[in-house]
Design an enzyme around this catalytic site. Structure first.
Site, PDB file in Angstrom:
ATOM      1  CG  ASN A  39      -0.150   6.967  -1.491  1.00  0.00           C
ATOM      2  OD1 ASN A  39      -1.192   7.689  -1.949  1.00  0.00           O
ATOM      3  ND2 ASN A  39       0.829   6.740  -2.398  1.00  0.00           N
ATOM      4  CD1 TRP A  93      -2.693  -1.475   0.638  1.00  0.00           C
ATOM      5  CD2 TRP A  93      -1.122  -2.319   1.932  1.00  0.00           C
ATOM      6  NE1 TRP A  93      -3.333  -2.857   0.478  1.00  0.00           N
ATOM      7  CE2 TRP A  93      -2.109  -3.533   1.547  1.00  0.00           C
ATOM      8  CE3 TRP A  93       0.002  -3.523   2.402  1.00  0.00           C
ATOM      9  CZ2 TRP A  93      -2.247  -4.649   2.208  1.00  0.00           C
ATOM     10  CZ3 TRP A  93       0.297  -3.918   3.367  1.00  0.00           C
ATOM     11  CH2 TRP A  93      -1.517  -5.176   2.879  1.00  0.00           C
ATOM     12  CG  ASP A  94       3.508   4.292  -1.440  1.00  0.00           C
ATOM     13  OD1 ASP A  94       4.999   4.317  -0.509  1.00  0.00           O
ATOM     14  OD2 ASP A  94       3.470   5.194  -2.029  1.00  0.00           O
ATOM     15  CE1 TYR A  95      -1.153   3.421   3.898  1.00  0.00           C
ATOM     16  CE2 TYR A  95      -1.668   1.287   4.698  1.00  0.00           C
ATOM     17  CZ  TYR A  95      -2.350   2.062   4.398  1.00  0.00           C
ATOM     18  OH  TYR A  95      -3.828   1.869   3.834  1.00  0.00           O
ATOM     19  CE  LYS A 123       3.857   7.305   3.162  1.00  0.00           C
ATOM     20  NZ  LYS A 123       4.214   6.834   1.422  1.00  0.00           N
TER      21      LYS A 123
END
Length: 835
Positions: free
Chosen positions: A636, A516-518, A544
């Site tokens: 994100n 999740w682009d965390y 995030k």
């Protein structure tokens, strides 16, 4: 006549609600829109036929909508408004004599008009009651807690009270100032003292994410800041007068592979403040046979190099040279005792004098430069550079780097490196794909491609000799089927490395198998906490996804509880999802969205959002990306991002700006590894994921009219007790003045990016919201006490200091942020209390 016009408008609303409501119902959503659409259609047809009973049918539709809205969302004004606002306005128009003129049955018209008026009156009463209801958590810290004072600080916080030496004020990253002149009682008297313009503003030629994110440093009555283009500017912090500037003369023009133009700040080091053996030990780590140059010779070289740089005659560095083994400057301590380290967007790290901006020769060579492209694989202009100020110790400077997100699986390396602080020689390197190989890389070798990187700001504890790095992922962010065990171990984690050697002290992963682009975006804050009478060396790490982890910074073990909780399963073909994710005692994870949480300006675009919601894959936080399209919430953009949080070490209070904005993420199968899939030729390469099975289409979850599909509030300020994990307050923050088509100052709580600061005076400051204000808050309650209008977006973290005139100043940079769409600018503004 007005009546037919209004009737036709009602009929159009009816048709939209009937068609959209049937679609929504078939998708599994609410059937109410279909029912109210039918009622509106009957009312419209009766009014067109001049039957007064149409007024009563419309009143029934209005009351039914009000009852349904209250049943769904309670007395939340901003949730009620789109459901009934349009119908209320049309109802008011129906009451006008000009609208009712021509209706049949004058006697019954009076009764029906009265019913409609009563329905409107009830609706207005409910709306008024909802308007008065508090939002968020309106608690407070006790007066006794606010009176707490402690002289004990972590070693990294040893900075004069009057100054601001690093991005987070100190290497501990607390964003806390011990100054007390500005208080909750007088902050409302702050006034602008000076304003300075850098002369460098993003334009159409620059990358979209050209951003002013800089936090000014203040040392020895000088202010140091950088622009997105790497220019370092020094000001008199009391008057705002420019003293000098250094232009690194970027050697790479923006290309399709350039995603960012950012400088969050420069790093400061005073060799004279270090013990004599510190400098010598730094030199001893290098080749013992280096040529010894006198201070006079080095100074002469510095003057010559500075003239060449100023004239634009500096020769470009080899894009991929060998690691330099013999600098020729074994003892550069006599020159540039006070120096700044400047990261540039073309992959250089430059040392300049903090006194006059001249080059510090000996740090990497005559030009005072270390080439960060050295030994990098896959050299591509604009695809790698350091966006954040490096960590400075008494021996080394530690540099991470931003690697382009989701461009290719053959990205440059995210290697973390430490260079000798005086000579620039490589001391160690941490390649997360080869975590044990920390000795300087051999000549001719390259680092691992696409290794997870650390792009944000790190923290440092000199007593423990540990640097704390927030870690990212390898590309692509949304597909992890090809990640190795080593990559998985260090991705989306807090990584603690021994600053002298680069060896791993510990690692704590904040997201397992991140899709999740965390990545961890925030600088960890180091603070000593007193919990149940025991003093604990702690680290506070915002993320995030909304979790704030409080860890023991010696061991990496949780100080406040962390539990593994089940999450939605199901990933794209060839990938998998982790069965659980770590949840902290301090969690700003919002409730799972449902159809009733969808929003809009009117009933119509709210319906469109509900249809979109039902079409997306979503089972709560950590729902995996999909070809169907997945709702990612928090998105994100992050609940917290690089602005991090502020920590008051005396009161042991955290002050932060949680943000809630949903995104959509759709995996798009790639035909091959090299063709463009989601962008056009000539456009910036974003989310193409060359070499992966999927490209990614990502966007904020927005309505057809460009509003967030989730209901407000989208932004808050919050205060947390770090000893218990309890959130004492969470107040709606920011207005839509600069987001709406009309400059309406509605306090709806808006997104923001940038960080807060707190002071011993009991005040917090923040300028990162997407309306153009800098604000002061009561740290005890979170209440907004003061604000001042900015000329552009203020997406940067302020700083505060004591001026030569004895006044406490607040300084903020208002230059805008490309990815948020806020107005571009170049202003540096200082505020103080009246003399």
């Amino acid at each position: 006549m007005l009546r037919p016009v209004i009737a036709w408008l009602i009929l159009l609303c009816s048709l939209f609600c009937v068609a959209g409501g049937a679609w929504l119902g078939l998708l599994g959503g609410s059937w109410f829109y279909l029912l109210v659409g039918l009622l509106l259609g009957v009312a419209a047809c009766l009014l067109l036929a001049r039957h007064a009973i149409g007024l009563m049918v419309y009143a029934v539709a209005l009351v039914a909508t009000l009852g349904w809205a209250v049943w769904e969302v309670g007395f939340d004004w901003w949730a009620l408004a789109p459901r009934g606002g349009l119908l209320f306005v049309l109802g008011l128009l129906l009451l006008l004599p000009a609208t009712r003129r021509g209706l049949r049955s004058t006697t019954s018209q009076i009764a029906y008009t009265g019913l409609l008026g009563l329905a409107l009156l009830v609706s207005a009463g409910v709306a008024g009651y909802a308007w008065l209801q508090p939002q968020g958590i309106n608690g407070a810290f006790s007066e006794e807690r606010m009176a707490s004072a402690s002289s004990e600080q972590v070693a990294a916080a040893a900075v004069p009270d009057s100054e601001w030496h690093a991005y987070g004020r100190t290497a501990a990253g607390q964003r806390f100032s011990p100054l007390t002149q500005i208080t909750a009682n007088n902050v409302g008297e702050l006034q602008e003292v000076w304003r300075y313009n850098t002369g460098q503003i993003r334009d159409a030629e620059d990358p979209g994410e050209t951003t002013y994110e800089v936090t000014p440093l203040v040392v020895d009555e000088r202010m140091y800041l950088c622009t997105p283009f790497g220019t370092v500017i020094t000001l008199d912090p009391t008057s705002g007068e420019e003293l000098w500037r250094f232009d690194p003369q970027l050697r790479q023009p923006p290309t399709v592979t350039t995603q960012h133009m950012t400088c969050r700040g420069v790093s400061y080091h005073d060799a004279g403040a270090q013990p004599a053996d510190a400098a010598e030990s730094g030199a001893a780590m290098s080749n013992a046979e280096r040529l010894q140059l006198s201070t006079q010779e080095i100074t002469a070289k510095a003057a010559g190099v500075a003239q060449n740089v100023a004239a634009g005659q500096a020769a470009p560095s080899d894009p991929n040279p060998r690691v330099r083994r013999d600098s020729g400057y074994a003892n550069a301590r006599g020159v540039c005792q006070k120096r700044l380290f400047v990261p540039t967007s073309d992959g250089r790290l430059i040392a300049i004098s903090a006194e006059d901006g001249s080059i510090c020769p000996g740090f990497g060579g005559d030009d005072g430069t270390v080439n960060l492209w050295a030994n990098m694989p896959n050299v591509t202009p604009g695809s790698y550079y350091s966006t954040s100020p490096p960590v400075v110790t008494d021996k080394v400077i530690i540099v991470g780097g931003a690697v382009n997100d989701n461009a290719s699986t053959t990205s440059p390396s995210g290697v973390i490196r430490a260079f000798d602080i005086y000579t620039g020689d490589l001391v160690w390197n941490f390649d997360s794909k080869k975590p044990d190989a920390t000795a300087p890389i051999a000549e001719g070798d390259t680092y691992s491609e696409n290794a997870p990187n650390s792009w944000s700001v790190s923290s440092y504890d000199p007593e423990l000799d540990i640097v704390y790095l927030p870690m990212g992922n390898q590309s692509p962010d949304q597909f992890g089927g090809n990640r190795s065990a080593a990559v998985e171990k260090y991705s989306s984690s807090i990584l603690a490395l021994h600053a002298s050697t680069g060896q791993v002290a510990w690692v704590f992963q904040t997201v397992h198998h991140d899709l999740w682009d965390y990545d961890v975006p925030s600088q960890p804050s180091l603070v000593d906490l007193t919990i149940q009478g025991q003093r604990i060396p702690a680290l506070v790490a915002p993320t995030k996804q909304g979790e704030i982890y409080v860890l023991n910074r010696v061991t990496g073990e949780p100080v406040l509880p962390v539990t593994e909780e089940p999450v939605p399963q199901g990933a794209a073909e060839g990938d998998f999802t982790a069965p659980t994710q770590p949840v902290s005692a301090i969690s700003f994870n919002p409730p799972t969205l449902t159809g009733k949480d969808m929003w809009g300006a009117t009933l119509l675009d709210q319906l469109a959002c509900r249809i979109q919601f039902q079409q997306l894959k979503y089972g709560g936080r950590y729902t995996a990306p999909s070809e169907q399209g997945t709702l990612v919430y928090p998105g994100n953009f992050g609940t917290f991002n690089w602005g991090a949080v502020a920590v008051d070490p005396d009161r042991q209070i955290l002050f932060g700006m949680p943000v809630y904005l949903a995104f959509t993420s759709t995996l798009v199968p790639r035909a091959d590894g090299t063709s463009r899939t989601v962008t056009k030729e000539g456009e910036p390469i974003i989310n193409e994921n060359f070499g992966a099975p999927y490209a990614t289409s990502m966007a904020p979850f927005m309505s057809p009219v460009g509003l967030p599909c989730q209901q407000p509030a989208w932004g808050y300020v919050a205060g947390v007790d770090l000893t218990t994990g309890e959130t004492r307050y969470q107040r709606v923050n920011g207005t839509v003045r600069d987001l709406a088509p009309l400059p309406l100052p509605f306090k709806m709580g808006v997104p923001g990016i940038g960080g807060p600061i707190v002071t011993r005076g009991g005040v917090a400051f923040l300028s990162g919201t997407m309306d153009y204000y800098v604000r002061g808050y009561d740290l005890r309650t979170g209440e907004e006490l003061w604000r001042s209008r900015l000329p552009a977006g203020g997406q940067a973290t302020p700083s505060t200091y004591l001026g030569a005139d004895g006044r406490q100043y607040l300084v903020v940079v208002a230059g805008g942020h490309g990815s948020t769409g806020t107005k571009a600018g170049d202003a540096v503004i200082a505020y103080a209390l009246p003399k």
